[in-house]
Design a protein around this motif. Structure first.
Motif, PDB file in Angstrom:
ATOM      1  N   ASP A  62       0.875   4.200  -2.785  1.00  0.00           N
ATOM      2  CA  ASP A  62       0.632   5.593  -2.416  1.00  0.00           C
ATOM      3  C   ASP A  62       1.767   6.499  -2.879  1.00  0.00           C
ATOM      4  OD1 ASP A  62      -1.782   4.942  -1.248  1.00  0.00           O
ATOM      5  OD2 ASP A  62      -1.003   4.926   0.811  1.00  0.00           O
ATOM      6  N   LYS A  70       0.822  -1.206   0.000  1.00  0.00           N
ATOM      7  CA  LYS A  70       0.000   0.000   0.000  1.00  0.00           C
ATOM      8  C   LYS A  70       0.857   1.258   0.000  1.00  0.00           C
ATOM      9  CE  LYS A  70      -3.697   2.441   2.437  1.00  0.00           C
ATOM     10  NZ  LYS A  70      -3.008   3.752   2.318  1.00  0.00           N
ATOM     11  N   GLU A  71       1.926   1.264   0.801  1.00  0.00           N
ATOM     12  CA  GLU A  71       2.782   2.444   0.848  1.00  0.00           C
ATOM     13  C   GLU A  71       3.435   2.703  -0.499  1.00  0.00           C
ATOM     14  OE1 GLU A  71       6.646   4.318   3.227  1.00  0.00           O
ATOM     15  OE2 GLU A  71       5.766   2.423   3.900  1.00  0.00           O
ATOM     16  N   GLU A  76       1.497   9.592  -5.530  1.00  0.00           N
ATOM     17  CA  GLU A  76       1.925  10.938  -5.143  1.00  0.00           C
ATOM     18  C   GLU A  76       2.804  11.573  -6.214  1.00  0.00           C
ATOM     19  OE1 GLU A  76       1.829  14.269  -2.740  1.00  0.00           O
ATOM     20  OE2 GLU A  76       0.613  12.442  -2.719  1.00  0.00           O
TER      21      GLU A  76
END
Length: 288
Positions: free
Chosen positions: A234, A230-231, A238
Motif C-alpha cells: 500500500d 500488505k502495508e 501511494e
C-alpha cells in the motif's frame, strides 16, 4: 524522478498481485518478460507484486557451483524449493514476509533511461514509501549479504532489500525483493549453508559472497514497526498515487493475457524458463 514523469504522470498503471504456488514457481519470471515486451510495444507501465514461500531463487552463477548438487540438497533438507531466474544476481530467499516488486516501464523512443537511473528510481520510490520514519535508506553494496550488489538497500549498514533490472527492447523491468518480517537470520543461515555445501573450500571466493546472516535484517526490525506485506504494498502504491497522480487498474494475468492476445508469448517465455531450469531440476532428482 523528473525524467520518468513523462511515463507515469496521469497514466494508467496496471497492478498485478500474485501469490505463487509451488506448481507455478516459474510463472513470475515468464510474466515479467511478457510484460516488459508489452511495455515496449504499448508504452504501458506495470507494477507486479508477487510473493512465494519456502523458495530460493538462484542466479545463473549459482548453477555453476562445483558442488551444486550438495548445495541444492542443503536447500531441500530445510524444506525449500528452488528456481533459477532469468536475470542477474545470486541466490535470494522468497518466503512468507518477503515481497518481490517488479516495476516495468516503457522507454519513449526519443529518450534514454540509463541503468543507474532505473536503479535510482526504485531506490527513490522506497525512500518515499518510508519517508515518515526518521532513518536514512542507503544504496550501497553489503558485500557479506546474500546476493550483494551496488544497489543493496540498507539502514545502519544492514541490508533489507536488493535491486536488479532486466531490459527487453524499449522496456525495463526494475525488480526488488524486500525482507519485511519473518526469520531473516534463518534465511541468511540457509543461504550461507547453500554456499558452504556448494563451494566447499572455495566458500567466499570467485564472486560468491561469504554470507554473514547478521549483515541483513527485516525492514520491520530496522524501523521498529510491525509492518505487514500488505502495508508495504500500500505504501508503494501511494507513492505512485501522490508523486505521479497515476490511475490504477487492478487486473489478473489471465484477464490481461486474454485481452491482449498474449497466450503465445506467455507460452514461449514459460518454455524458456522450463529449459533454463531443466538441468537443476534433474540434479535435484538425482541427489539422494
Amino acid at each position: 524522478m523528473t525524467l520518468l514523469n513523462t511515463i507515469f504522470d496521469h497514466s494508467t498503471l496496471y497492478i498485478f498481485e500474485q501469490s505463487v504456488s509451488t506448481a507455478d514457481i516459474l510463472s513470475p519470471f515468464a510474466y515479467t518478460d511478457v510484460l516488459t515486451t508489452q511495455a515496449s510495444s504499448d508504452q504501458q507501465p506495470f507494477l507486479h507484486f508477487w510473493e512465494n514461500d519456502h523458495t530460493v531463487i538462484l542466479g545463473m552463477k549459482d548453477t555453476r557451483m562445483p558442488y551444486l548438487a550438495d548445495g541444492l540438497k542443503a536447500l531441500t533438507s530445510h524444506g525449500y524449493h528452488y528456481v533459477a531466474r532469468n536475470s542477474g544476481g545470486l541466490a535470494v530467499v522468497a518466503d512468507a514476509g518477503v515481497v518481490n516488486i517488479s516495476l516495468i516501464i516503457p522507454v519513449p523512443e526519443d529518450q534514454k533511461i540509463s541503468i543507474p537511473e532505473a536503479y535510482n528510481l526504485m531506490w527513490e520510490i522506497i525512500k518515499q514509501a518510508f519517508a515518515d520514519f526518521p532513518v536514512t535508506i542507503d544504496a550501497k553494496e553489503i558485500s557479506d549479504s546474500y546476493c550483494p550488489g551496488e544497489y543493496d538497500l540498507s539502514i545502519n549498514g544492514r541490508k533489507f532489500a536488493g535491486i536488479a533490472q532486466r531490459r527487453i527492447r524499449q522496456g525495463i523491468a526494475v525488480m526488488i525483493y524486500l525482507s519485511i518480517n519473518g526469520p531473516q537470520a534463518e534465511r541468511g543461515k540457509l543461504i550461507r549453508q547453500f554456499y558452504q555445501e556448494g563451494l566447499k573450500d572455495q566458500f567466499g571466493q570467485n564472486g560468491y559472497p561469504p554470507v554473514r546472516p547478521d549483515s541483513m535484517a527485516n525492514l520491520s526490525d530496522l524501523l521498529d514497526s510491525h509492518l505487514t506485506v500488505k502495508e508495504v504494498k500500500d505504501r508503494v502504491k501511494e507513492v505512485f498515487r501522490t508523486t505521479f497522480d497515476s490511475q490504477f487498474k487492478d487486473a489478473t494475468f489471465d484477464q490481461y493475457i486474454h485481452e491482449k492476445n498474449l497466450e503465445a508469448a506467455l507460452a514461449k517465455n514459460s518454455e524458456k524458463m522450463i529449459r533454463r531450469n531443466a538441468d537443476i531440476i534433474q540434479i535435484g532428482v538425482e541427489t539422494p
